[in-house]
Design a protein around this motif. Sequence first.
Motif, mmCIF file in Angstrom:
data_model
loop_
_atom_site.group_PDB
_atom_site.id
_atom_site.type_symbol
_atom_site.label_atom_id
_atom_site.label_comp_id
_atom_site.label_asym_id
_atom_site.label_seq_id
_atom_site.Cartn_x
_atom_site.Cartn_y
_atom_site.Cartn_z
ATOM 1 N N THR A 1 30.023 39.634 44.006
ATOM 2 C CA THR A 1 30.847 38.553 43.455
ATOM 3 C C THR A 1 31.671 39.007 42.245
ATOM 4 O O THR A 1 32.267 38.162 41.572
ATOM 5 C CB THR A 1 29.957 37.368 43.042
ATOM 6 N N MET A 2 31.690 40.307 41.968
ATOM 7 C CA MET A 2 32.600 40.803 40.940
ATOM 8 C C MET A 2 34.044 40.614 41.405
ATOM 9 O O MET A 2 34.333 40.619 42.608
ATOM 10 C CB MET A 2 32.330 42.274 40.648
ATOM 11 N N THR A 3 34.939 40.454 40.451
ATOM 12 C CA THR A 3 36.324 40.133 40.785
ATOM 13 C C THR A 3 36.945 41.183 41.709
ATOM 14 O O THR A 3 37.627 40.842 42.691
ATOM 15 C CB THR A 3 37.163 40.012 39.498
ATOM 16 N N ARG A 4 36.681 42.448 41.439
ATOM 17 C CA ARG A 4 37.270 43.506 42.269
ATOM 18 C C ARG A 4 36.771 43.412 43.710
ATOM 19 O O ARG A 4 37.540 43.577 44.663
ATOM 20 C CB ARG A 4 36.925 44.876 41.674
ATOM 21 N N ASP A 5 35.491 43.098 43.878
ATOM 22 C CA ASP A 5 34.942 42.995 45.228
ATOM 23 C C ASP A 5 35.441 41.741 45.942
ATOM 24 O O ASP A 5 35.653 41.750 47.160
ATOM 25 C CB ASP A 5 33.418 43.000 45.174
ATOM 26 N N LEU A 6 35.613 40.656 45.200
ATOM 27 C CA LEU A 6 36.164 39.449 45.822
ATOM 28 C C LEU A 6 37.602 39.673 46.277
ATOM 29 O O LEU A 6 38.020 39.173 47.328
ATOM 30 C CB LEU A 6 36.086 38.273 44.849
ATOM 31 N N GLU A 7 38.370 40.434 45.495
ATOM 32 C CA GLU A 7 39.732 40.771 45.914
ATOM 33 C C GLU A 7 39.709 41.676 47.143
ATOM 34 O O GLU A 7 40.572 41.546 48.039
ATOM 35 C CB GLU A 7 40.471 41.450 44.766
ATOM 36 N N ALA A 8 38.710 42.571 47.224
ATOM 37 C CA ALA A 8 38.573 43.408 48.415
ATOM 38 C C ALA A 8 38.227 42.556 49.637
ATOM 39 O O ALA A 8 38.720 42.809 50.746
ATOM 40 C CB ALA A 8 37.507 44.473 48.177
ATOM 41 N N MET A 9 37.389 41.530 49.439
ATOM 42 C CA MET A 9 37.064 40.626 50.547
ATOM 43 C C MET A 9 38.304 39.871 51.002
ATOM 44 O O MET A 9 38.537 39.677 52.198
ATOM 45 C CB MET A 9 35.976 39.647 50.106
ATOM 46 N N ARG A 10 39.115 39.437 50.044
ATOM 47 C CA ARG A 10 40.356 38.752 50.399
ATOM 48 C C ARG A 10 41.251 39.658 51.240
ATOM 49 O O ARG A 10 41.802 39.228 52.271
ATOM 50 C CB ARG A 10 41.083 38.314 49.116
ATOM 51 N N TRP B 1 40.318 42.178 53.047
ATOM 52 C CA TRP B 1 39.654 42.401 54.333
ATOM 53 C C TRP B 1 39.901 41.228 55.294
ATOM 54 O O TRP B 1 40.181 41.418 56.482
ATOM 55 C CB TRP B 1 38.163 42.604 54.090
ATOM 56 N N LEU B 2 39.833 40.023 54.773
ATOM 57 C CA LEU B 2 40.090 38.843 55.599
ATOM 58 C C LEU B 2 41.549 38.793 56.042
ATOM 59 O O LEU B 2 41.844 38.467 57.202
ATOM 60 C CB LEU B 2 39.725 37.572 54.818
ATOM 61 N N LYS B 3 42.443 39.129 55.125
ATOM 62 C CA LYS B 3 43.865 39.135 55.493
ATOM 63 C C LYS B 3 44.156 40.212 56.528
ATOM 64 O O LYS B 3 45.005 40.030 57.418
ATOM 65 C CB LYS B 3 44.722 39.353 54.245
ATOM 66 N N GLY B 4 43.458 41.346 56.425
ATOM 67 C CA GLY B 4 43.655 42.411 57.396
ATOM 68 C C GLY B 4 43.250 42.012 58.807
ATOM 69 O O GLY B 4 43.787 42.541 59.793
ATOM 70 N N HIS B 5 42.334 41.056 58.931
ATOM 71 C CA HIS B 5 41.916 40.557 60.243
ATOM 72 C C HIS B 5 42.753 39.352 60.689
ATOM 73 O O HIS B 5 42.480 38.781 61.752
ATOM 74 C CB HIS B 5 40.437 40.162 60.220
ATOM 75 N N ILE C 1 40.120 32.979 43.941
ATOM 76 C CA ILE C 1 40.723 34.228 44.414
ATOM 77 C C ILE C 1 41.333 34.064 45.807
ATOM 78 O O ILE C 1 42.368 34.665 46.126
ATOM 79 C CB ILE C 1 39.672 35.351 44.385
ATOM 80 N N LEU C 2 40.731 33.219 46.642
ATOM 81 C CA LEU C 2 41.243 33.033 48.000
ATOM 82 C C LEU C 2 42.311 31.945 48.089
ATOM 83 O O LEU C 2 43.016 31.867 49.099
ATOM 84 C CB LEU C 2 40.097 32.678 48.948
ATOM 85 N N GLU C 3 42.439 31.138 47.064
ATOM 86 C CA GLU C 3 43.378 30.014 47.101
ATOM 87 C C GLU C 3 44.815 30.518 47.241
ATOM 88 O O GLU C 3 45.243 31.441 46.558
ATOM 89 C CB GLU C 3 43.240 29.181 45.821
ATOM 90 N N GLY C 4 45.552 29.890 48.133
ATOM 91 C CA GLY C 4 46.936 30.266 48.369
ATOM 92 C C GLY C 4 47.121 31.302 49.458
ATOM 93 O O GLY C 4 48.249 31.552 49.884
ATOM 94 N N HIS C 5 46.037 31.922 49.917
ATOM 95 C CA HIS C 5 46.113 32.948 50.960
ATOM 96 C C HIS C 5 45.572 32.456 52.305
ATOM 97 O O HIS C 5 45.947 32.998 53.340
ATOM 98 C CB HIS C 5 45.331 34.194 50.531
#
Length: 411
Positions: free
Chosen positions: A40-49, A51-55, A75-79
Motif C-alpha cells: 500500500t505504499m504510494t509507489r506500489d499503488l501507482e504500479a498497480m494502477r 498494471w491495471l491500465k496495461g490490461h 490514486i485510481l480516481e480518474g483512470h
Amino acid sequence: MEAIIERCAGLDVHQATVVACVLIGEADRKPHKEIRTFSTMTRDLEAMRDWLKGHGVTHVGMESTGIYWKPVHTILEGHFELIVANAHHIKNVPGRKTDVKDAEWTADLVRHGLVKPSFVPPPPIRDLRDLVRLRRSLAEALATEQNRTLKLLESANIKLASVVSQVFGVSGRAMLKALIENTATPQEMADLAKRSLRRKLEPLALALDGRLTEHHRYLLAFHLRRVEAIEADLRALDERIEEKAQPYAAQRRLLRQIPGVDDRIAVAIIAEIGIDMTVFGNARRLAAWAGVCPGNHESAGKKKSTAARKGNIHLKTTLVQAAVCAARTKGSYYKDKYHRLKARRGSQRAAMAIAHKILVAVFHMLARIVPFKELGEAFLDQQARTRTTTNLVRRLNNLGYDVLLRPKVAA
C-alpha cells in the motif's frame, strides 16, 4: 448470470497490502484471470494502477474497508470506473476465506454488474466534509471541557452555574479569571458582572463564596486554557470552511429558506450529500441512504415495526437538529406537523419524521433549483377539512342524495 463487463478488477484492500484480481474475457466465455499482491505504499499503488491500465481494465471494485480504501481510491480516481461497495452487500458465502478469494469474488460481482456503488463525493465536497466533521468533533470537545470546568467549580462549592446561565460568557469568564488569581473578594468578583447580570450582585457574591484551594485554581486555569485554545481553533476552522464553501453560496441561500436550517446546517448538508442529486436518483433513495426513514421487516405477509435504518450518522444528526429547530419556528408547517406527531408517537419519532421531510425538500430544491414553498401552519387543518367534506359528500351521494355545498353566511 450473463457477464456485462469484459475487463474488470476486484481489490481486497488491507492496511499493508492490496490483492488485485483481473478478469478479462468476452461475456459468453470463461474469463482469463490474473492475480497479484501489491503493497500500500504510494509507489506500489501507482504500479498497480499501471498494471491495471496495461490490461485494459475499465471497472475496478473494492470494499469500503475502514479508511484503507481512501488512498487506493485517490490514486485510481480518474483512470477507471471505480466502485466502492458496502462490505455487507458483497459478503461471500461462508467457507474458505482468503484474501485472494475475496478479490476474485469482488471481481466476479463487478463483471456481472452485481455491485451497487456507494456514494463517493467529488474531491471539493470531500474536503469540505472533512472540515465540517472536524468542526463537529471540536465543538463536542469544547462542550466536554466546559462540563469538566463546571464539575470542578461544583466540587469547590462555587455555585456560579446556579446563578449565571452563560458561565463562559463575558461576565462569567471574568469571574473565572478572578477566581484563578485569588486576589478579589466574592463581592468584588460579583461586581465584574455586565449589563442585566448586575441585577444579581448579591446572589453572585454568595455563589462565588466557596472553598477554592490552590489545587482547584490550578485545574481551573488548566481547563480555561483548554477552552480558549479550542475556541481559537474553531474560529480558524470556521474561516477555512467559509472559504471552501464559497462555490456553493447559491445552494446555501436556497437551503436557508427551509425552517430550522441556518447557514451552518446548510453547509453541513452540502458537505454530506453534495449538490448533484442525480447520483441518488430520487428523494426516497437519498432518505434511505441518510437513514431518516423506517426500515422494512416483512415476513409471511406481516409487517413488523422496525427502528430507523442505519445511514450517514453525520447527516442524520444534522437533520434531526434542523427538525428540532423547525418545530420551534412560528407559522411553519413543520411545527404543526411535529406537534401532531409528537402527541401520537413521541418526540423522537416526530423529530425523525420532520428530518425526513426536510431532506426530501433539500433533494427537490437542489435537483430543480427551486425555492422552498412554505405550506403554512394551517395547511393540515385545511387538508383535513377538505378530506372530511369529500368523504361526507360521497357518503350522501351513495345514499341517493344530491348535495349542494354552500358556505355558511356569517351572522
